[in-house]
Write an enzyme that holds these catalytic residues in place. Sequence first.
Site, short mmCIF file in Angstrom:
data_model
loop_
_atom_site.label_atom_id
_atom_site.label_comp_id
_atom_site.label_asym_id
_atom_site.label_seq_id
_atom_site.Cartn_x
_atom_site.Cartn_y
_atom_site.Cartn_z
N ARG A 239 -4.86 1.79 8.04
CA ARG A 239 -3.99 2.95 8.21
C ARG A 239 -3.68 3.11 9.69
NH1 ARG A 239 -3.46 2.34 3.56
NH2 ARG A 239 -3.79 3.82 1.84
N GLU A 267 4.90 5.80 10.74
CA GLU A 267 5.35 4.66 9.95
C GLU A 267 6.54 5.05 9.10
OE1 GLU A 267 2.87 1.14 7.92
OE2 GLU A 267 2.69 3.06 6.85
N HIS A 286 4.44 -3.30 6.79
CA HIS A 286 3.55 -2.84 5.72
C HIS A 286 3.65 -3.78 4.51
CE1 HIS A 286 1.32 0.98 4.35
NE2 HIS A 286 0.99 -0.01 3.54
#
Length: 328
Positions: A239, A267, A286
Site C-alpha cells: 500500500r 494513487e 498497480h
Amino acid sequence: MSPRPKALFAMREEHLALLFPAPLLRRLDTLADIDVTLVAERFDDPRLNLADTEILITGWGCPPLDEAVLAAAPRLRAVLHAAGSVKGLVAPVCWERGLLVSSAAAANAVPVAEYTVGTILLAGKGVFALGERYRRERGFTLAKIEPLVGNNGRRVGIVGASQIGRRVIELLAPYDLDLCLYDPYTRVPGVRRASLEEVLRRSDIVSLHAPATPETRHMLDRTRLALMPDGAVLINTARGSLVDTDALVAELKSGRLSAILDVTEPEPLPPGSPLFDLPNAFLTPHIAGSHGNEVARMGTLVLDELERLTAGQPLTHRVTADDLDRVA
C-alpha cells in the site's frame, strides 16, 4: 441451506467474465441457484431479490454491506469475496449478524508475489539502473564486469509476513539470498526475524508486504529511510500509505536509494509528481495483483469455498473481524 442455495453476484459487471469464464460458470450452476446474467452493481436495483439471497458472491466494485442491505436480505448467510481485502465491503453489522465471510486474497497473493520476486531478482542484478544507463549513454563496454551487481548472497529484507510476504519467502527459497523478516506477529521457519530498523540497515533490497493500518501509515518515514544503506532498493507492492512519499522523493533525488513502486500515495500519482521523472524510480500502474488470465484464479477459489459451504465444511479462507487489523 438448501442443496443449491440462492446466490447473487455483486460487483462491477465488467469483471464477471474474467472472474468466472464459461467453465467456472458451468461449475457454479451445479453448486448454486444463481442468475448468471444478473450482476448487482448497487443494492437498490429493482431487479434484485435480496429477500431470498443466501450467498453473495462479491468482487471489485461491490457496494458496502451495511444495515440497510442486511435488513433487505434476512436469509443471507455468507459473503464469498472474489477479490482481496474485505475492509471496505463488510460493515460491523455483518460480524454482529454472524455472516461467514471469505476472501480470495490467497489467490490474489500469487501474482503479487511473482511480481515481487521478479523485481527482487532484477534489482539485485542491477537491471533497472544499468538499463537506464544503457538507454542514456546509448552504448556499453563489452566484457566489462559490473562489480556491484548479482544475487549471490544478496541481502533481502521482507517487511510483513502476510500471505504475499510468506509466498515471496517461499518463492525465493531456491536462490542464494540472505533473507531477514520484520513482522511483529508472525515467525517464518528458516528466516531470521529482526526489528524493522535492523531489516532496513542490513538489507540491499527491502520489499514491503504490511497491511495499511493507522499503525503502519508512513512506517517508512524520513528517519527510517535514512537507515537504508547507500544503493539500496525499496520495493512496494503493498500500500502506498506505508511510505512517506515526500521523504522517499528526497532520498531518490539524492541518488542514494532506488525504488520499484507498484503502489503510491496518492494513487494514481498526479501528473506533476517528480517520481515520473526520476531515473531511479521504476513505476508500474498497480499491476502486481490479478490481471488478465490471473483473475480467474480468484473465481476458482470462490467456487472451492462455495463447494465447502454447501457440503457443510469449514471455509478455508474465512475472514473474521479480528483479522482486519492484520490484513491489507
